[in-house]
Motif scaffolding. Sequence first.
Motif, PDB file in Angstrom:
ATOM      1  N   ASP A 123      25.762  19.916  -2.747  1.00 20.87           N
ATOM      2  CA  ASP A 123      25.597  19.338  -4.079  1.00 20.87           C
ATOM      3  C   ASP A 123      24.341  19.908  -4.731  1.00 20.87           C
ATOM      4  O   ASP A 123      23.540  20.585  -4.092  1.00 20.87           O
ATOM      5  CB  ASP A 123      25.549  17.807  -4.026  1.00 20.87           C
ATOM      6  N   GLU A 124      24.183  19.647  -6.012  1.00 19.97           N
ATOM      7  CA  GLU A 124      23.068  20.218  -6.757  1.00 19.97           C
ATOM      8  C   GLU A 124      21.727  19.735  -6.231  1.00 19.97           C
ATOM      9  O   GLU A 124      20.756  20.500  -6.177  1.00 19.97           O
ATOM     10  CB  GLU A 124      23.210  19.876  -8.241  1.00 19.97           C
ATOM     11  N   HIS A 175      29.476  26.860  -6.565  1.00 22.42           N
ATOM     12  CA  HIS A 175      28.561  25.984  -7.288  1.00 22.42           C
ATOM     13  C   HIS A 175      27.132  26.132  -6.769  1.00 22.42           C
ATOM     14  O   HIS A 175      26.174  26.173  -7.561  1.00 22.42           O
ATOM     15  CB  HIS A 175      29.015  24.527  -7.184  1.00 22.42           C
ATOM     16  N   TYR A 179      23.577  27.016  -8.854  1.00 20.60           N
ATOM     17  CA  TYR A 179      22.360  26.204  -8.841  1.00 20.60           C
ATOM     18  C   TYR A 179      21.157  27.007  -8.338  1.00 20.60           C
ATOM     19  O   TYR A 179      20.066  26.957  -8.926  1.00 20.60           O
ATOM     20  CB  TYR A 179      22.539  24.982  -7.949  1.00 20.60           C
TER      21      TYR A 179
END
Length: 306
Positions: A123-124, A175, A179
Motif C-alpha cells: 500500500d502507499e 502501484h 509511489y
Amino acid sequence: MSNIPPSVPEEYRPGFLPPSIAKQAQDALPGKQVPLNPAPLDDVMADGSKYKAAGKLEGKNAAITGGDSGIGRAVAILYALEGANVLIQYQPAEEEDAQNTKQYIAKVAPKAKVELVAQDLRDEKGALQLVEKIKSWSGGELHVLVNNAATQNEVEHIEDLPSDQWRHVFDVNIHAIFYLTKNLIPIMPWGGSIINNASINPFVGHPKLLDYTATKGAIVGFTRALSNQIVKEKGIRVNAVCPGPIWTPLIPATMTKDSLENFGPSTAIGRAGQPVEVATAFVFLASVDSSYFTAQCFHVNGGSAY
C-alpha cells in the motif's frame, strides 16, 4: 548439455542445465532462495568465470526493491562489486534470504555499504515509509532506483481469477513503483537512472498470468512515458528490463507443475536463464555506459520469440 560452453567448471555446470524444478514447488510467496537446488547463479558468468567488476558504479547510492533473492539479489551483488552502496528492500518474511545476501556481499565486496530494509510495499503507506528510509540512508542523493519487487500466481481462466489477487498483484507490481518513483525523483541528481523490471510476458501474452502480464505491460508503458516526461528536464534516464524465463524463487513458488516442467527449454538457447545474466543489463543501465539509452526495453530472454 550442448548449450553449456565446455569451459564452464564442473561445479557450475548444474546452474546452466534445465533445473529439476517440478519437484521444488514452494507454498509461500514470494518464494525462498535458500532451498533452491541448483542455487541460482548471482555472479558466475556463462563461461564459468566470476563476474569482473570495473568500478562502474563507484560511490553511487542504489536502492533495489526485492533485492534479497532472485534477480534483485544478483543486481545487489553486482552493484556492490561495481562500487555502489546498496539499500535492499525485502518482505519481512524473507529475513533469512536478506541476511544471506548481505553476508555474501560482505564476503565478495567488503567495502560496499549495505542496508537492509524490511518493508511491505502493498500500500502507499508502506511505500512512503520506504521512501523516508531511502532518503535518510542516502543522505538525500539517490543515483539509481531499481523497481524490481513483484509477485505472480498462475490461474488458468479469468473466471477463476479472484478479484483480491488481481488487486494485490497490481498493488505490488505497478502501484508501488508509482509511489516510490514519484517520491524519490526529487532526490535523484542529473545523470540518475531508474530501472524497472518488466517481463517478456506483455509481448507474448502469458495465458496463465493474466494479472501479472497486465502489470508488466503497464510497467513498459510507465517506463516510456516517464522517460519522455523527465529526461530532458531532470536528466534522469528511465529504462526497463524484460526478462524471459529466469531461475528464481518466484518460479517454484507460483507456477503449476506443467509450467515448471516446461520452464526454459523452449528458448532458443534451450535453458532457463540465471539471475546474473539479467543483472548485467541492470549494471549497464545504471552506469554511464548507457548514457544515451532511455525509454528502452532490454529483452533478456534467451532468444524467446514474441
